[in-house]
Design a protein around this motif. Sequence first.
Motif, short mmCIF file in Angstrom:
data_model
loop_
_atom_site.label_atom_id
_atom_site.label_comp_id
_atom_site.label_asym_id
_atom_site.label_seq_id
_atom_site.Cartn_x
_atom_site.Cartn_y
_atom_site.Cartn_z
N GLY A 111 0.83 -1.21 0.00
CA GLY A 111 0.00 0.00 0.00
C GLY A 111 0.86 1.25 0.00
N ASP A 112 0.58 2.15 0.93
CA ASP A 112 1.36 3.36 1.11
C ASP A 112 2.14 3.26 2.42
OD1 ASP A 112 1.76 6.34 0.30
OD2 ASP A 112 1.35 6.36 2.44
N TYR A 116 -0.67 2.92 8.39
CA TYR A 116 -0.56 1.72 9.24
C TYR A 116 0.57 0.80 8.79
CZ TYR A 116 -4.90 2.97 11.56
OH TYR A 116 -5.87 3.62 12.30
N ASP A 117 1.75 1.35 8.71
CA ASP A 117 2.92 0.53 8.40
C ASP A 117 4.06 0.99 9.30
OD1 ASP A 117 4.10 -1.46 6.22
OD2 ASP A 117 5.61 0.04 6.75
N ALA A 138 -4.73 0.77 0.42
CA ALA A 138 -5.99 0.01 0.38
C ALA A 138 -7.18 0.98 0.49
CB ALA A 138 -6.03 -1.01 1.51
N MET A 178 -9.38 -0.20 9.18
CA MET A 178 -8.42 -1.18 8.69
C MET A 178 -8.06 -2.11 9.85
SD MET A 178 -6.08 1.42 6.48
CE MET A 178 -5.52 0.38 5.13
N LEU A 179 -7.35 -3.18 9.54
CA LEU A 179 -6.83 -4.07 10.57
C LEU A 179 -7.95 -4.55 11.51
CD1 LEU A 179 -3.71 -1.89 11.33
CD2 LEU A 179 -3.58 -4.23 10.49
N ALA A 197 -12.41 -6.93 0.41
CA ALA A 197 -11.33 -7.82 0.85
C ALA A 197 -10.45 -8.16 -0.35
CB ALA A 197 -11.92 -9.09 1.45
N TYR A 198 -9.17 -8.41 -0.09
CA TYR A 198 -8.19 -8.76 -1.15
C TYR A 198 -8.31 -7.79 -2.33
CZ TYR A 198 -8.92 -13.21 1.35
OH TYR A 198 -9.09 -14.19 2.30
N LEU A 199 -8.45 -6.51 -2.03
CA LEU A 199 -8.65 -5.52 -3.09
C LEU A 199 -7.52 -5.57 -4.11
CD1 LEU A 199 -9.70 -2.73 -0.62
CD2 LEU A 199 -11.15 -3.52 -2.51
C1 LIG Z 1 -0.62 -3.25 8.14
S1 LIG Z 1 -1.92 -2.45 7.29
C2 LIG Z 1 -1.10 -1.90 5.85
C3 LIG Z 1 -1.83 -0.81 5.11
C4 LIG Z 1 -1.11 -0.37 3.85
N1 LIG Z 1 0.12 0.34 4.18
C5 LIG Z 1 -1.96 0.49 2.95
O1 LIG Z 1 -1.59 1.62 2.66
O2 LIG Z 1 -3.00 -0.02 2.49
C6 LIG Z 1 -2.81 -3.85 6.74
C7 LIG Z 1 -4.29 -3.55 6.56
O3 LIG Z 1 -4.47 -2.84 5.37
C8 LIG Z 1 -5.68 -3.22 4.76
N2 LIG Z 1 -5.38 -3.76 3.42
C9 LIG Z 1 -4.17 -3.80 2.83
N3 LIG Z 1 -4.25 -4.34 1.60
C10 LIG Z 1 -5.55 -4.65 1.41
C11 LIG Z 1 -6.28 -5.21 0.33
N4 LIG Z 1 -5.66 -5.58 -0.80
N5 LIG Z 1 -7.61 -5.38 0.48
C12 LIG Z 1 -8.25 -5.00 1.61
N6 LIG Z 1 -7.61 -4.46 2.66
C13 LIG Z 1 -6.28 -4.28 2.57
C14 LIG Z 1 -6.35 -4.21 5.70
O4 LIG Z 1 -7.20 -3.48 6.56
C15 LIG Z 1 -5.17 -4.76 6.44
O5 LIG Z 1 -5.57 -5.28 7.69
#
Ligand SMILES: C[S@@+](CC[C@H](N)C(=O)[O-])C[C@H]1O[C@@H](n2cnc3c(N)ncnc32)[C@H](O)[C@@H]1O
Length: 242
Positions: A111-112, A116-117, A138, A178-179, A197-199
């Motif tokens: 993601g970015d 949440y990283d 996400a 998230m999370l 989910a699994y976007l």
């Molecule tokens: C540790 S955080 C990382 C977020 C990431 N840095 C971002 O910018 O999306 C992980 C959370 O991001 C969300 N997430 C990340 N990738 C996702 C995806 N492909 N589909 C749905 N939720 C996603 C979920 O809420 C997951 O629990």
Amino acid sequence: MKRLLVIGIGAGDPDHLTLQGAKAIAATDVFFIIDKGEEKDDLVRLRRRLIEEHGRQPYRVVEARDPERDRTAAAYEAAVEDWRERRAELYRRMIEDELADGETGAFLVWGDPGVYDSTLSILDRLPFEYEVIPGISAISALTARHRTTLTRVGRPVHITTGRRLAEQGPTADDILVMLDSRCAFEGLADYHIYWGAYLGTPDEILVEGPVPEVAERIRALRAEARARKGWIMDTYLLRRLG
Ligand SMILES: C[S@@+](CC[C@H](N)C(=O)[O-])C[C@H]1O[C@@H](n2cnc3c(N)ncnc32)[C@H](O)[C@@H]1O
């Protein structure tokens, strides 16, 4: 001088990678990959694919196993702090041992890197300079797939975790969660939910509707997908009705 890059790679679709991200991958000599365990193999696979597609030979890939986090600890904050310290030590060793002066090393972040990283806060503990390349979060993937906006005109959005939403209840009209491991949206009768989910991946699932009408369906889909794949990542936007 060692050059370090933290590259946002998007939330699952290989095409989320930006041109800036692709150029940064092409400029990298050493990729640092942290393996989080079997169930997250898909996540490591996307990183490998992006390296193969955009990396410029000769490059090296250095892999390390993520330190175990004590998920049973009563003191959540202390357990996270302990894990961050151990991860910082792992990063320090990898950068010192595997990256030569004049070379560029990179961490590919899901993601970015600003959402949440922990990569940036871990690197901040170390004596190295780094640059950050933003990625598609996400959050953007979710709102785009639902063809909605994150913000409403002139209104704030509260970004939070499932854990906090469950503990504190809804504290805003627009909440991005998230999370969440526990379906913390259940019972929020006056909200509309945009769930994904699994976007960006072939397993993507999208559901939208008033919470009382779709909560059961989301719970069932979530449980089924999690059992089938062994892990799940989902995100949702809650918007108060009326
Ligand atoms: C540790 S955080 C990382 C977020 C990431 N840095 C971002 O910018 O999306 C992980 C959370 O991001 C969300 N997430 C990340 N990738 C996702 C995806 N492909 N589909 C749905 N939720 C996603 C979920 O809420 C997951 O629990």
